[in-house]
Design a protein around this motif. Structure first.
Motif, PDB file in Angstrom:
ATOM      1  N   PRO A 130      40.941  -1.806 -62.040  1.00 41.73           N
ATOM      2  CA  PRO A 130      41.116  -0.687 -61.132  1.00 41.73           C
ATOM      3  C   PRO A 130      39.955  -0.422 -60.179  1.00 41.73           C
ATOM      4  O   PRO A 130      39.629   0.748 -59.903  1.00 41.73           O
ATOM      5  CB  PRO A 130      41.265   0.480 -62.104  1.00 41.73           C
ATOM      6  N   PHE A 131      39.321  -1.434 -59.662  1.00 42.33           N
ATOM      7  CA  PHE A 131      38.193  -1.195 -58.767  1.00 42.33           C
ATOM      8  C   PHE A 131      38.689  -1.022 -57.330  1.00 42.33           C
ATOM      9  O   PHE A 131      39.530  -1.787 -56.860  1.00 42.33           O
ATOM     10  CB  PHE A 131      37.185  -2.332 -58.880  1.00 42.33           C
ATOM     11  N   PRO A 132      38.188   0.015 -56.614  1.00 47.03           N
ATOM     12  CA  PRO A 132      38.683   0.296 -55.272  1.00 47.03           C
ATOM     13  C   PRO A 132      38.469  -0.864 -54.311  1.00 47.03           C
ATOM     14  O   PRO A 132      37.543  -1.669 -54.477  1.00 47.03           O
ATOM     15  CB  PRO A 132      37.890   1.524 -54.826  1.00 47.03           C
ATOM     16  N   VAL A 133      39.319  -0.925 -53.310  1.00 47.30           N
ATOM     17  CA  VAL A 133      39.333  -2.062 -52.380  1.00 47.30           C
ATOM     18  C   VAL A 133      37.963  -2.287 -51.745  1.00 47.30           C
ATOM     19  O   VAL A 133      37.526  -3.418 -51.564  1.00 47.30           O
ATOM     20  CB  VAL A 133      40.391  -1.835 -51.278  1.00 47.30           C
ATOM     21  N   GLU A 134      37.268  -1.201 -51.413  1.00 44.78           N
ATOM     22  CA  GLU A 134      35.988  -1.322 -50.712  1.00 44.78           C
ATOM     23  C   GLU A 134      34.831  -1.718 -51.630  1.00 44.78           C
ATOM     24  O   GLU A 134      33.726  -1.980 -51.164  1.00 44.78           O
ATOM     25  CB  GLU A 134      35.630  -0.004 -50.027  1.00 44.78           C
ATOM     26  N   SER A 179      32.559  -3.881 -54.489  1.00 42.68           N
ATOM     27  CA  SER A 179      32.230  -5.267 -54.794  1.00 42.68           C
ATOM     28  C   SER A 179      33.060  -5.793 -55.959  1.00 42.68           C
ATOM     29  O   SER A 179      33.556  -6.929 -55.928  1.00 42.68           O
ATOM     30  CB  SER A 179      30.742  -5.376 -55.121  1.00 42.68           C
ATOM     31  N   LEU A 180      33.232  -4.968 -56.997  1.00 41.73           N
ATOM     32  CA  LEU A 180      33.906  -5.434 -58.205  1.00 41.73           C
ATOM     33  C   LEU A 180      35.395  -5.662 -58.021  1.00 41.73           C
ATOM     34  O   LEU A 180      36.029  -6.323 -58.849  1.00 41.73           O
ATOM     35  CB  LEU A 180      33.669  -4.459 -59.358  1.00 41.73           C
ATOM     36  N   SER A 181      35.974  -5.145 -56.959  1.00 40.43           N
ATOM     37  CA  SER A 181      37.375  -5.457 -56.670  1.00 40.43           C
ATOM     38  C   SER A 181      37.543  -6.918 -56.298  1.00 40.43           C
ATOM     39  O   SER A 181      38.626  -7.482 -56.397  1.00 40.43           O
ATOM     40  CB  SER A 181      37.896  -4.583 -55.534  1.00 40.43           C
ATOM     41  N   GLY A 182      36.441  -7.548 -55.865  1.00 36.42           N
ATOM     42  CA  GLY A 182      36.500  -8.912 -55.352  1.00 36.42           C
ATOM     43  C   GLY A 182      36.952  -8.971 -53.909  1.00 36.42           C
ATOM     44  O   GLY A 182      37.075 -10.058 -53.341  1.00 36.42           O
ATOM     45  N   VAL A 183      37.186  -7.810 -53.307  1.00 35.35           N
ATOM     46  CA  VAL A 183      37.710  -7.740 -51.932  1.00 35.35           C
ATOM     47  C   VAL A 183      36.652  -7.201 -50.989  1.00 35.35           C
ATOM     48  O   VAL A 183      36.266  -7.841 -50.017  1.00 35.35           O
ATOM     49  CB  VAL A 183      38.984  -6.859 -51.885  1.00 35.35           C
ATOM     50  N   MET A 184      36.213  -5.961 -51.223  1.00 34.75           N
ATOM     51  CA  MET A 184      35.152  -5.311 -50.447  1.00 34.75           C
ATOM     52  C   MET A 184      35.471  -5.291 -48.951  1.00 34.75           C
ATOM     53  O   MET A 184      34.666  -5.662 -48.114  1.00 34.75           O
ATOM     54  CB  MET A 184      33.804  -5.989 -50.700  1.00 34.75           C
ATOM     55  N   LYS A 185      36.674  -4.806 -48.638  1.00 31.02           N
ATOM     56  CA  LYS A 185      37.105  -4.693 -47.244  1.00 31.02           C
ATOM     57  C   LYS A 185      37.381  -3.236 -46.894  1.00 31.02           C
ATOM     58  O   LYS A 185      37.802  -2.451 -47.732  1.00 31.02           O
ATOM     59  CB  LYS A 185      38.377  -5.506 -47.015  1.00 31.02           C
ATOM     60  N   GLU A 186      37.147  -2.903 -45.618  1.00 30.28           N
ATOM     61  CA  GLU A 186      37.520  -1.592 -45.123  1.00 30.28           C
ATOM     62  C   GLU A 186      39.032  -1.530 -44.952  1.00 30.28           C
ATOM     63  O   GLU A 186      39.679  -2.517 -44.637  1.00 30.28           O
ATOM     64  CB  GLU A 186      36.837  -1.312 -43.784  1.00 30.28           C
ATOM     65  N   VAL A 187      39.577  -0.329 -45.163  1.00 35.24           N
ATOM     66  CA  VAL A 187      41.017  -0.129 -45.005  1.00 35.24           C
ATOM     67  C   VAL A 187      41.280   0.856 -43.872  1.00 35.24           C
ATOM     68  O   VAL A 187      41.800   0.508 -42.828  1.00 35.24           O
ATOM     69  CB  VAL A 187      41.665   0.356 -46.315  1.00 35.24           C
ATOM     70  N   GLY A 188      40.908   2.116 -44.071  1.00 35.13           N
ATOM     71  CA  GLY A 188      41.032   3.110 -43.018  1.00 35.13           C
ATOM     72  C   GLY A 188      42.422   3.713 -42.911  1.00 35.13           C
ATOM     73  O   GLY A 188      43.380   3.274 -43.562  1.00 35.13           O
ATOM     74  N   ALA A 189      42.532   4.724 -42.056  1.00 36.49           N
ATOM     75  CA  ALA A 189      43.761   5.517 -41.945  1.00 36.49           C
ATOM     76  C   ALA A 189      44.901   4.761 -41.273  1.00 36.49           C
ATOM     77  O   ALA A 189      46.063   5.156 -41.402  1.00 36.49           O
ATOM     78  CB  ALA A 189      43.479   6.801 -41.172  1.00 36.49           C
ATOM     79  N   ASP A 190      44.599   3.674 -40.564  1.00 36.92           N
ATOM     80  CA  ASP A 190      45.644   2.943 -39.834  1.00 36.92           C
ATOM     81  C   ASP A 190      46.259   1.816 -40.649  1.00 36.92           C
ATOM     82  O   ASP A 190      47.134   1.095 -40.154  1.00 36.92           O
ATOM     83  CB  ASP A 190      45.068   2.374 -38.535  1.00 36.92           C
ATOM     84  N   GLN A 191      45.790   1.649 -41.897  1.00 34.73           N
ATOM     85  CA  GLN A 191      46.297   0.560 -42.726  1.00 34.73           C
ATOM     86  C   GLN A 191      46.675   1.070 -44.118  1.00 34.73           C
ATOM     87  O   GLN A 191      46.278   2.172 -44.510  1.00 34.73           O
ATOM     88  CB  GLN A 191      45.250  -0.556 -42.845  1.00 34.73           C
ATOM     89  N   GLU A 192      47.423   0.259 -44.826  1.00 36.53           N
ATOM     90  CA  GLU A 192      47.826   0.559 -46.200  1.00 36.53           C
ATOM     91  C   GLU A 192      47.513  -0.635 -47.085  1.00 36.53           C
ATOM     92  O   GLU A 192      47.474  -1.778 -46.616  1.00 36.53           O
ATOM     93  CB  GLU A 192      49.326   0.865 -46.266  1.00 36.53           C
ATOM     94  N   VAL A 193      47.302  -0.354 -48.360  1.00 39.25           N
ATOM     95  CA  VAL A 193      47.053  -1.411 -49.339  1.00 39.25           C
ATOM     96  C   VAL A 193      48.300  -1.593 -50.186  1.00 39.25           C
ATOM     97  O   VAL A 193      48.850  -0.618 -50.724  1.00 39.25           O
ATOM     98  CB  VAL A 193      45.855  -1.074 -50.247  1.00 39.25           C
ATOM     99  N   TRP A 194      48.749  -2.813 -50.290  1.00 39.52           N
ATOM    100  CA  TRP A 194      49.871  -3.161 -51.171  1.00 39.52           C
ATOM    101  C   TRP A 194      49.325  -3.915 -52.382  1.00 39.52           C
ATOM    102  O   TRP A 194      48.473  -4.802 -52.247  1.00 39.52           O
ATOM    103  CB  TRP A 194      50.881  -4.037 -50.434  1.00 39.52           C
ATOM    104  N   TYR A 195      49.848  -3.559 -53.550  1.00 40.60           N
ATOM    105  CA  TYR A 195      49.494  -4.228 -54.800  1.00 40.60           C
ATOM    106  C   TYR A 195      50.773  -4.768 -55.438  1.00 40.60           C
ATOM    107  O   TYR A 195      51.836  -4.145 -55.342  1.00 40.60           O
ATOM    108  CB  TYR A 195      48.882  -3.264 -55.809  1.00 40.60           C
TER     109      TYR A 195
END
Length: 602
Positions: free
Chosen positions: A84-88, A90-106
């Motif tokens: 359950p590590f947030p997208v932004e 390091s431990l998510s393995g992603v470490m990317k910005e998302v912002g209000a104009d995008q959505e995250v799909w799992y």
């Protein structure tokens, strides 16, 4: 030979999964980051205050994709993310910005154990920031808004044979929206930190009977020597019974039965009181009975303790714990991690900051504009630490003044923004109500999104009269609530006094010490004052504490030092952000902190 082949296959699968994940970026990390097992992430039961034997952890590697807001579900995914590590983070393995104009799909698949047949299956999310939609096997089964509280769905009607496909979509506007977000901003700087988007607490399954316990709410009354239980249950019919057993270790204190829905008040003779010095917890077993047959059983605990206020013999309003004047002293604790952001790498890490707080000689923590996973509060209950719980701020700031407790300017929120605040504050209070460590609610901090202060304070007081309310920490006081809370940096100072309320200094200190090799940022690190080594920092801390001792006799009943750890660009922690270095001399700090706490009763 067959056993060897199976072990070889398991080893191959484990190696393959590990190869699909590694921490992202080059920021500093805690020692616990290297201890993460992608096949067994945060394996501890997530809700120990109401625990069942059977459950299944869904943490681990999921597929993820970041898409434009409003786009259709992705047909292919960007890669793997460690939940359950947030997208932004390091431990998510992603470490990317998302912002209000995008959505995250799992997306991930799971199987339901065969011995769960004829059970209702609950899908739990510890917390997801902020707006969540959930599909199971292609069917949308529910949604939730709110970034800090748990929610669940009964997924039984949507299960099929074999593998199940779980899809989750999350949108988080961070500082572009009015929702509670704490210190998250899209452009982090200074006291404002990296956004946290998506799943950030454990996702898990739990089998229950059709008739099952949904919630347990406990309220101690040490004056009457009783504990009250409110047990909410689902699927029950008239005649169903709740049975509560209270245990002191292996000894049964009492067993009580009542019809479902009836409030239950149980005597606790010669009650052992809970305090930071003696954090005694009574264990409980609560069963839901149908014609005498158990349909569900949960294990939990409660404590006998009381938080109140009373004038002392000098006429000063004091906070009391268990009917005795008690000075509350602790650090501002923001609960951020360099590798996991909102999410501690392991349960040991989650507990570590509380253990260190006790080692430094404090008896309290102010949980600052963040809400933690349930296990954090259980650690506080078990270790013995008082908690002041902030409401995470949202929307915009307004004019802040902290020199006049008669007035203060308020922010005018939209009807939608108000509704979001009220909904999430109530959910947070409901979620945390039964944790005995929590003694004070803090609806607003330094005018951040502060609105209708008197109304919100009155509602908070009425909704939970068993705790004190610190309505406006640091300013815009409005002469409401139980506490006048001053903020003054760097040294403590009593620049206002209210004879009708408890007086505290809710923030002071902020002594900075940047340590190379332990910094989140290479430059632009700051503290309210800066020094060059541990001795200088400790000397300054002790000097402030000596001033604080004098202010205790003048009327302060509590104090908060900023802060537990460095956080991103802030280097004013008792520890470095990676928790590798104690910046103050623990022995000297513990000694002076003990003197401050004891000054009230000298």
């Amino acid at each position: 030979m067959k056993k060897i082949r199976v072990l070889a296959i398991l080893a191959f699968v484990t190696t393959t999964l590990t190869a699909q994940w590694k921490p992202a970026g080059d920021k500093i990390k805690t020692k616990w980051a290297s201890q993460i097992d992608v096949n067994n992430v945060l394996p501890e039961y997530p809700r120990p205050i109401m625990e069942r034997d059977a459950w299944q952890n869904l943490n681990g590697l999921w597929e993820y994709s970041i898409e434009k807001k409003g786009a259709a579900a992705p047909k292919s995914f960007d890669g793997k993310i460690l939940v359950p590590f947030p997208v932004e983070s390091s431990l998510s393995g992603v470490m990317k910005e998302v912002g209000a104009d995008q959505e995250v799909w799992y997306k991930r698949n799971f199987s339901v154990p065969s011995n769960w047949n004829n059970k209702a299956v609950l899908l739990h999310f510890g917390a997801v920031d902020w707006e969540t939609e959930v599909w199971l096997n292609g069917v949308k089964i529910g949604s939730h808004t709110g970034g800090f509280t748990p929610f669940s769905f009964d997924i039984s009607p949507f299960l099929k044979s074999g593998k199940q496909e779980l899809t989750v979509k999350v949108w988080d506007p961070t500082s572009d929206g009015p929702q509670p977000r704490g210190k998250q901003v899209k452009n982090p700087d200074g006291i404002w930190y990296t956004p946290v988007t998506g799943i950030w607490q454990t996702v898990w399954l739990e089998p229950v009977s059709k008739k099952h316990i949904e919630d347990v709410r406990t309220t101690p009354d040490i004056d009457q020597g009783t504990i009250s239980f409110e047990v909410a249950a689902a699927g029950t019919t008239y005649g169903d019974v709740v049975e509560i057993t209270i245990l002191d270790g292996s000894n049964t204190v009492s067993t009580t039965k009542a019809a479902v829905g009836e409030p239950i008040v149980i005597a606790v003779p010669d009650a052992k009181l809970w305090s930071p010095e003696s954090p005694f917890l009574y264990d409980t077993k609560i069963a839901l009975l149908d014609n005498g047959k158990a349909q569900d059983e949960v294990q939990g605990y409660f404590a006998m303790r009381k938080i109140s206020k009373k004038r002392d013999d000098k006429g000063i309003m004091r906070m009391q714990l268990n009917n005795k004047d008690y000075f509350q002293f602790g650090p501002l604790d923001q609960g951020w991690w360099p590798d996991g952001l909102y999410t501690a790498p392991t349960d040991e890490a989650l507990k570590y900051d509380i253990v260190k707080t006790k080692e430094y000689g404090y008896n309290m923590i102010r949980k600052h504009v963040k809400v933690e996973p349930a296990r954090w509060y259980t650690h506080c209950d078990r270790l013995g630490i008082l908690v002041w719980q902030d409401m995470p701020n949202g929307d915009n700031s307004h004019d802040w003044q902290n020199r006049d407790y008669h007035k203060g300017n308020e922010f005018e929120r939209s009807a939608k923004s108000e509704a979001i605040y009220r909904k999430e504050w109530k959910e947070i209070m409901d979620y945390l109500y039964s944790y005995p460590s929590i003694v004070i609610w803090v609806p607003f901090n330094e005018s951040w999104g502060q609105f209708k202060t008197v109304e919100i304070t009155d509602w908070t007081n009425e909704y939970d009269p068993s705790r004190l309310v610190n309505s406006a920490s640091g300013g815009n006081f409005f002469q409401t609530g139980d506490i006048l809370d001053l903020h003054h940096y760097p040294a403590p100072n009593m620049y206002l006094y209210d004879a009708n309320r408890v007086n505290v200094i809710g923030e002071y200190g902020g002594i900075g010490l940047p340590l190379e090799g332990h910094l989140w940022k290479t430059g632009n690190n700051w503290g309210y004052v800066k020094f060059n080594n541990s001795k200088e920092v400790t000397d300054e801390y002790v000097d402030y504490a000596e001033k604080l001792k004098e202010l205790v006799s003048a009327g302060f009943s509590g104090a908060i030092y900023t802060q537990t750890t460095d956080v991103e660009g802030e280097i004013n922690g008792l520890m470095t952000y990676d928790r590798e270095v104690d910046k103050l001399d623990i022995k000297r700090t513990n000694q002076i902190n003990t003197e401050v706490i004891n000054a009230l009763n000298e």
